[in-house]
Motif scaffolding. Sequence first.
Motif: not given
Length: 199
Positions: A97-125
Amino acid sequence: MDRHSRWVQFLKVVLPLMAIALLSTVFLLSRSIETNVSVPFSREAIDERLANQAVTRPNYKGVTSKGEEIQVQATQATQGSENAVPTASDLRGRFGLSNGGEISLHSNSGSIRPDKGTATFVGDVVITTADGIQVTTDILNTSLEEIRGDTPGQIDGTGPIGDFTAGRMTFGTEKADGPVHILFTDGVKLIYEPKKAER
């Protein structure tokens, strides 16, 4: 012939012979190069990766218009096909974040879609913020173009003031240049712990 000249003549013969001897020992004592090196993947694994267009350790990095950092990486990802969506395993994300904060994410699986500008985290997120909030859920949809995300289902969380549950969570900015807010909706229940809040 004086003594000095004899030494020069002697060294002219001995030194080249010593150099040849040293070079020959280097070649004789050096280990043979292994030319038949085995690939660390089986033939089936290679064929499967080629068929699925698999990529090992993909790492997506981007910066928003506000200068905030977005990073999403996985152990392995597949491009998908006409009948199958792209998939990724052991998905990890970080929003700086711009204020120096941070958000961390983790999941078992998912998808990265740069063509659609999205990422989906699935399973024990697991979603963790720098100020001590940790949220778990089944699915998290995020943007790769701005700090934004939402969970379509229930979340369980813990934070500085206690444990809580909610039917849905969203995070993002309310205004274009505003700070990032996390919003819990659809039946929020909080178990307030004063001792935990005082720490």
